[in-house]
Design a protein around this motif. Structure first.
Motif, PDB file in Angstrom:
ATOM      1  N   THR A  36      -6.790   1.489  -2.842  1.00  0.00           N
ATOM      2  CA  THR A  36      -6.068   2.521  -2.587  1.00  0.00           C
ATOM      3  C   THR A  36      -5.372   2.687  -3.579  1.00  0.00           C
ATOM      4  O   THR A  36      -5.442   3.580  -3.663  1.00  0.00           O
ATOM      5  CB  THR A  36      -4.696   1.742  -1.593  1.00  0.00           C
ATOM      6  OG1 THR A  36      -5.372   1.398  -0.370  1.00  0.00           O
ATOM      7  CG2 THR A  36      -3.187   2.911  -1.783  1.00  0.00           C
TER       8      THR A  36
ATOM      9  N   LYS B 115      -7.698   5.206  -4.804  1.00  0.00           N
ATOM     10  CA  LYS B 115      -7.651   6.909  -4.122  1.00  0.00           C
ATOM     11  C   LYS B 115      -5.899   8.031  -4.546  1.00  0.00           C
ATOM     12  O   LYS B 115      -6.625   8.924  -4.303  1.00  0.00           O
ATOM     13  CB  LYS B 115      -7.732   6.660  -2.721  1.00  0.00           C
ATOM     14  CG  LYS B 115      -9.143   5.865  -2.267  1.00  0.00           C
ATOM     15  CD  LYS B 115      -8.738   5.925  -0.595  1.00  0.00           C
ATOM     16  CE  LYS B 115     -10.343   5.208  -0.089  1.00  0.00           C
ATOM     17  NZ  LYS B 115     -10.054   4.725   0.984  1.00  0.00           N
ATOM     18  N   GLU B 116      -5.490   6.663  -4.772  1.00  0.00           N
ATOM     19  CA  GLU B 116      -4.618   7.616  -5.182  1.00  0.00           C
ATOM     20  C   GLU B 116      -3.879   8.162  -6.431  1.00  0.00           C
ATOM     21  O   GLU B 116      -2.959   8.742  -6.724  1.00  0.00           O
ATOM     22  CB  GLU B 116      -3.209   6.905  -4.277  1.00  0.00           C
ATOM     23  CG  GLU B 116      -2.870   6.384  -3.208  1.00  0.00           C
ATOM     24  CD  GLU B 116      -2.821   7.492  -2.505  1.00  0.00           C
ATOM     25  OE1 GLU B 116      -1.892   8.362  -2.754  1.00  0.00           O
ATOM     26  OE2 GLU B 116      -3.426   7.735  -1.363  1.00  0.00           O
TER      27      GLU B 116
ATOM     28  N   HIS C  29       1.194  -1.290  -0.137  1.00  0.00           N
ATOM     29  CA  HIS C  29       0.522  -0.254  -0.092  1.00  0.00           C
ATOM     30  C   HIS C  29       0.913   0.980  -0.142  1.00  0.00           C
ATOM     31  O   HIS C  29       0.150   2.211  -0.498  1.00  0.00           O
ATOM     32  CB  HIS C  29      -0.309  -0.073   1.126  1.00  0.00           C
ATOM     33  CG  HIS C  29      -2.298  -0.888   1.165  1.00  0.00           C
ATOM     34  ND1 HIS C  29      -3.319  -0.628   0.546  1.00  0.00           N
ATOM     35  CD2 HIS C  29      -2.043  -2.414   1.621  1.00  0.00           C
ATOM     36  CE1 HIS C  29      -3.935  -1.526   0.788  1.00  0.00           C
ATOM     37  NE2 HIS C  29      -3.714  -3.055   0.832  1.00  0.00           N
TER      38      HIS C  29
ATOM     39  N   LYS D 278       1.050   4.230  -2.826  1.00  0.00           N
ATOM     40  CA  LYS D 278       0.826   6.156  -2.219  1.00  0.00           C
ATOM     41  C   LYS D 278       1.647   6.204  -2.900  1.00  0.00           C
ATOM     42  O   LYS D 278       1.931   7.662  -3.783  1.00  0.00           O
ATOM     43  CB  LYS D 278       0.980   5.745  -1.374  1.00  0.00           C
ATOM     44  CG  LYS D 278      -0.857   5.610  -0.613  1.00  0.00           C
ATOM     45  CD  LYS D 278      -1.018   5.314   1.339  1.00  0.00           C
ATOM     46  CE  LYS D 278      -1.858   4.716   1.645  1.00  0.00           C
ATOM     47  NZ  LYS D 278      -2.170   4.864   3.306  1.00  0.00           N
TER      48      LYS D 278
END
Length: 308
Positions: free
Chosen positions: A100, A103-104, A66, A70
């Motif tokens: 994730t 979202k990134e 994760h 990011k």
């Protein structure tokens, strides 16, 4: 959720399967990660694929996976599309990582079949249906039978392509007969991307109509693979022959050093370390080259560099 540009369909070009720079078993090599990403993008690549086989994804903790998503998306900062591998034995973990990625600001996710139970093709179709119904990002199928024990059969690729959110296939089988059957099945779907992993066959598959390569050597020499892809796409056979010969030298020398099943990955990470880009630390159960192999690798690297 960050805004991303939609992937052009079909997606084309060289999309390196990025290695994961590690400081140790539990930490990313952050400065190395930034240098590596900038090095790869400077070579003119068309995208970046993280958490694949070359990225040692299955050996990494979930926290690191994760964090890598990011940090990679932040460093890339929209310069090229980022594809995130979400392969796992647990669908919930695949979906959590996909969340994730969305979202990134990643552009798509990539999933090989789960690699413990040997699924039949109907079960495999149900598995991908389960994923795609819950994903917010486009999905690339990932055929990697040497590691998963399962082939995504050409008819299965055709069936799954009916889902709007399943947009392509990365094939790492190194089976030209299989890949040509898939291309024949998908000939009426010009919007469905077909990529090969093994760089030894990238040029010939592009000449025959494939859309690009997910080639590990582009971690080290991105511009070489971009030029080879461009030559194949344009039908420049003389340039293809010349550049393909260099790729084969990389394959036969830098990927075949020592009696290791992981020599390919040790070679790439070792070369990047020798180039001063990032650490060559490898996640357990793998280990980097020792000094003897590293010295040989340094000579091979110089030899390749002289031809570029």
């Amino acid at each position: 959720m960050k805004t991303i540009q939609p992937l052009p369909l079909p997606f084309r070009g060289i999309v390196p399967p990025m290695i994961t720079p590690l400081a140790d078993e539990n930490q990313l090599d952050i400065p190395g990660l930034e240098r590596l990403i900038n090095h790869i993008i400077a070579g003119g690549v068309h995208g970046l694929f993280i958490l694949g086989t070359t990225g040692e994804s299955t050996s990494l903790s979930y926290d690191i996976r994760h964090e890598l998503v990011k940090r990679t998306c932040a460093i890339v900062n929209g310069r090229v599309p980022v594809l995130v591998g979400i392969t796992d034995t647990a669908a919930t973990e695949s979906l959590r990582l996909a969340d994730t990625a969305a979202k990134e600001g990643a552009a798509a996710v990539v999933a090989a079949p789960p690699y413990y139970f040997s699924l039949g093709q109907p079960e495999l179709i149900e598995y991908y249906e389960y994923l795609v119904e819950r994903l917010s990002l486009p999905l690339f199928l990932y055929n990697m039978p040497s590691h998963t024990k399962i082939v995504i059969e050409p008819d299965t690729v055709k069936t799954l392509s009916q889902y709007d959110n399943i947009v392509g296939l990365k094939d790492s089988s190194a089976n030209n007969a299989y890949f040509n059957k898939v291309m024949a099945k998908m000939k009426d779907r010009q919007d469905f991307s077909l990529f090969v992993g093994p760089e030894e066959i990238m040029a010939e598959t592009v000449l025959l109509g494939a859309h690009g390569g997910v080639n590990g050597g582009a971690n080290m020499f991105p511009e070489l693979y971009v030029k080879l892809y461009a030559a194949a796409e344009s039908g420049d056979l003389e340039t293809v022959k010349r550049l393909h010969a260099i790729v084969m030298q990389i394959s036969t020398k830098m990927y075949s050093l020592g009696q290791f099943g992981s020599s390919y990955l040790k070679g790439i990470k070792g070369a990047l370390s020798l180039l001063g880009i990032c650490s060559d630390y490898m996640a357990s159960p793998l280990h980097r080259f020792r000094e003897k192999e590293r010295e040989i690798l340094a000579e091979q690297l110089k030899e390749i560099q002289q031809q570029l």
